[in-house]
Design a protein around this motif. Sequence first.
Motif, mmCIF file in Angstrom:
data_model
loop_
_atom_site.group_PDB
_atom_site.id
_atom_site.type_symbol
_atom_site.label_atom_id
_atom_site.label_comp_id
_atom_site.label_asym_id
_atom_site.label_seq_id
_atom_site.Cartn_x
_atom_site.Cartn_y
_atom_site.Cartn_z
ATOM 1 N N UNK A 31 0.790 -1.225 0.000
ATOM 2 C CA UNK A 31 0.000 0.000 0.000
ATOM 3 C C UNK A 31 0.823 1.276 0.000
ATOM 4 N N UNK A 32 2.070 1.201 0.480
ATOM 5 C CA UNK A 32 2.920 2.394 0.559
ATOM 6 C C UNK A 32 4.329 1.936 0.899
ATOM 7 N N UNK A 33 5.271 2.865 0.809
ATOM 8 C CA UNK A 33 6.657 2.592 1.192
ATOM 9 C C UNK A 33 7.119 3.614 2.218
ATOM 10 N N UNK A 34 7.685 3.112 3.309
ATOM 11 C CA UNK A 34 8.338 3.945 4.306
ATOM 12 C C UNK A 34 9.816 4.046 3.958
ATOM 13 N N UNK A 35 10.424 5.205 4.230
ATOM 14 C CA UNK A 35 11.834 5.304 3.915
ATOM 15 C C UNK A 35 12.580 6.368 4.687
ATOM 16 N N UNK A 36 13.821 6.038 5.023
ATOM 17 C CA UNK A 36 14.815 7.013 5.477
ATOM 18 C C UNK A 36 15.986 6.859 4.513
ATOM 19 N N UNK A 56 3.402 4.819 -6.088
ATOM 20 C CA UNK A 56 3.694 4.339 -4.743
ATOM 21 C C UNK A 56 3.690 5.477 -3.734
ATOM 22 N N UNK A 57 2.689 5.532 -2.835
ATOM 23 C CA UNK A 57 2.704 6.529 -1.753
ATOM 24 C C UNK A 57 3.939 6.357 -0.869
ATOM 25 N N UNK A 58 4.428 7.463 -0.314
ATOM 26 C CA UNK A 58 5.645 7.441 0.500
ATOM 27 C C UNK A 58 5.367 8.058 1.865
ATOM 28 N N UNK A 59 5.924 7.408 2.917
ATOM 29 C CA UNK A 59 5.852 7.943 4.274
ATOM 30 C C UNK A 59 7.274 8.115 4.802
ATOM 31 N N UNK A 65 13.624 0.881 12.690
ATOM 32 C CA UNK A 65 12.824 -0.121 13.395
ATOM 33 C C UNK A 65 11.365 0.317 13.484
ATOM 34 N N UNK A 66 11.151 1.585 13.787
ATOM 35 C CA UNK A 66 9.795 2.104 13.924
ATOM 36 C C UNK A 66 9.035 2.014 12.608
ATOM 37 N N UNK A 67 9.724 2.216 11.497
ATOM 38 C CA UNK A 67 9.048 2.109 10.206
ATOM 39 C C UNK A 67 8.518 0.694 9.986
ATOM 40 N N UNK A 85 6.109 -1.495 2.356
ATOM 41 C CA UNK A 85 7.537 -1.756 2.182
ATOM 42 C C UNK A 85 8.316 -0.749 3.011
ATOM 43 N N UNK A 86 9.563 -1.098 3.335
ATOM 44 C CA UNK A 86 10.440 -0.228 4.125
ATOM 45 C C UNK A 86 11.807 -0.199 3.447
#
Length: 625
Positions: A31-36, A56-59, A65-67, A85-86
């Motif tokens: 549904x989305x990708x988390x990223x640092x 792809x939505x991004x957060x 770890x929190x992601x 995804x992370x």
Amino acid sequence: MTTRLTVAQALVRFLAAQYTERDGVRRRLIGATWGIFGHGNVAGIGQALLEHPDAMPYHQGRNEQAMVHAAVGYARQSNRLSTHAVTTSIGPGATNLVTGAALATINHLPVLLLPGDVFATRPADPVLQQLEVPYAGDVSVNDCLRPVSKYFDRITRPEALIPSALNAMRVLTDPVETGAVTLALPQDVQAEAYDWPEEFFAERVWTVRRPGADPTELAEAVRIIRAAARPLVVAGGGVHHSRAEEALAEFAGTTGIPVASTQAGKGSLRHDHPQDVGGIGHTGTATADELARTADLVIGVGTRYTDFTTASGTLFAGENVRFLNLNIASFDGHKLAGHPLVADARSGLTELTDALRLHAYRVADSYATEYTEDKERWEQRVDACYEVDEPDTRPTQPQVLGALDALVDESDILINAAGSLPGDLHKLWRTRSYDQYHLEYGYSCMGYEIPAAIGVKLAAPDRPVWALVGDGTYLMMPTEIVTAVQEGIAIKVLIIQNHGYASIGGLSESVGGERFGTAYRYPSEDGTHTGPPLPVDLAANAASLGMRVLRAKTVRDLREALAQARAADTPTCVYVETQTADTVSGAPPAQAWWDVPVAETATRPSAVKARELYERHVSTRRRHL
């Protein structure tokens, strides 16, 4: 036909075209990708997300770890049919994923991890943040993720992505195998271009199976149940993963068999269902645990039978007790030498109910009367824990839960993972909906609650979502409050301040550790931390991260603050200091044992006494063969 894209661009486009389907309902898988971003993924996955923002939505996260926790919370709330995804850089960004990956895999929850990796072409060796392993040139820190992943691959050539990506989706959508999936992406390969076949980007639908029971296993299961006089169901997390709550209610109502629940399974029946007898095991109710001790048949549905559930092998004490295990995983179906019924929880329960209805099976009225009256007595104990004589005094922890219990309805979702709260919640909380009770207790990971609440809120944006944390858990990982503020994700955080690791403090005292090192206090002259409480202001900390904070000094204040927080449409925190700063909670004590080994030799009287008690408990353990 081919399309020339980088590996990262191709992966993003591929992920956007993956779907799950169960019971005729289709959902997007990722549904989305988390990223640092760092040097290991900024020019690869980072650029690809920028190149294809509609795909792809991004957060943006603050801690890797929190992601993962946020993605796992989203996946659980989505019944494992959708996840996130992370992406991280190499080095510490990648190794920070390990705890989250372990949590996902232990709880059978899907999450896709995309850590950057060192150069596949090795133009310079070592590069920044590279771990050099003299005996193996193909090892990087990402290999730490192998034992906590259900599928792992390192993509060292562009064309290798095609079979690996398909295998990753297969595992993410397999109800038996699902967990953390890791595709390690060398930073040079991420940015490398390749001519991709258009078929790779075609929409794919992955069917999430609901296998039925083998007829022979089913017939034997029916025979075993019909022969039982005191059967008990142990409902685990598999009931929720399968969305088998209605099937379980029908089974219990038809047969009269009482249903106890693990931490992961709580809410499988509403608290007021006639056959619901509450939590089982070390943190369970007296009602459920007494039924477990005298049961002649234990029917496990979607449970792993952890030591908390079995009271470290001491709970199921009936001389001739047998086990029937309905589980989609054969590995869990055979535990405790039980008869396996390998099937999807909903399919298996429906088949059992239909077969038992043909035989008109139902437990004796005397058994139903027994557990009904015991349940009523336990509910009176819950009422006593929640009762408040003086609303202008500081609350106990159970009274905090009582104030929340009086406020919420079936739409609210409570998230917790560690500390003394899981025990109190398992014993006391009255679940009103199948997904209200969100306890991560497979890994019991401090710091899970706040990021998981964000993930849950993203999956259920119209529902009140509460992260319940103690001060120890809050200090582990408050960083994603910034993410909630940034994206306007209106989670509610309830911080309960008791000045230390209260749960471990109580455990320490019970095993002769005398609460050593468990309080958040200044050091004392004898070398222990038993001085005054530290002047830490967690409410001010939450406010400094951008959250609205409501302080509650009394029960009356708390009720008002909780009501304001529930009505809020922005991220809001309620902070309360509990009355029992030096004890665990004031809730009913453990109704069953848990094996934490005690020092076999010691000079301190507390440890000597604890060892004597330990040996008495150990003597009651049995292996079910």
